[in-house]
Design an enzyme around this catalytic site. Sequence first.
Site, mmCIF file in Angstrom:
data_model
loop_
_atom_site.group_PDB
_atom_site.id
_atom_site.type_symbol
_atom_site.label_atom_id
_atom_site.label_comp_id
_atom_site.label_asym_id
_atom_site.label_seq_id
_atom_site.Cartn_x
_atom_site.Cartn_y
_atom_site.Cartn_z
ATOM 1 N NE ARG A 1 38.110 29.754 38.219
ATOM 2 C CZ ARG A 1 38.409 29.650 39.508
ATOM 3 N NH1 ARG A 1 37.469 29.367 40.388
ATOM 4 N NH2 ARG A 1 39.655 29.836 39.908
ATOM 5 C CG HIS B 1 44.060 33.497 41.967
ATOM 6 N ND1 HIS B 1 44.027 32.415 42.823
ATOM 7 C CD2 HIS B 1 44.247 34.595 42.742
ATOM 8 C CE1 HIS B 1 44.211 32.857 44.068
ATOM 9 N NE2 HIS B 1 44.347 34.168 44.036
#
Length: 138
Positions: free
Chosen positions: A103, A116
Amino acid sequence: MSSITLMMIKPDAVENGYIGKIIEKVTSSGFKIRALKLTQLSKYDAQRFYYVHRERSFFPDLVNFMSRSPIIAAVLEKKNAVSDFRNLIGSTNPVEADEGTIRNLYASSIAENAVHGSDSDKNAKIEASFHFSGRERF
Ligand code: ADP
Ligand code: MG
């Protein structure tokens, strides 16, 4: 004993051309790919997948985002797969994600955060079955 987690490479990261870089990081971090596909969630699929968040203010935006274009879904296997993968992807908000996490490297915002990862062994099994039939898993 190894365990599994369910990864999705979200629409933002697929649109931005990061599929290869993310899969390379995942496999070089010791995760084995047990299932993998390019697919697209309908709005109804996204509502079901994120059902626990249905009361949150961001839920309609999350459903629109997750269904707007294709994703990669994958079942990954490793010892401590769930917690090790959460560490590899970093915090939900990319500005808080540690340097070098997926991320930190590839997410655009707290909403469009590239990947995810399942949050428990129980949910990993549920989410793997959500995306894959028995014949698609190895
Ligand atoms: P995680 O994906 O890190 O497990 P959550 O389960 O809390 O995070 O939230 C699911 C997804 O909902 C997040 O990955 C993100 O896409 C979106 N989301 C979470 N919190 C927010 C927020 N405050 N604003 C907008 N979108 C959010
Ligand atoms: Mg979560």
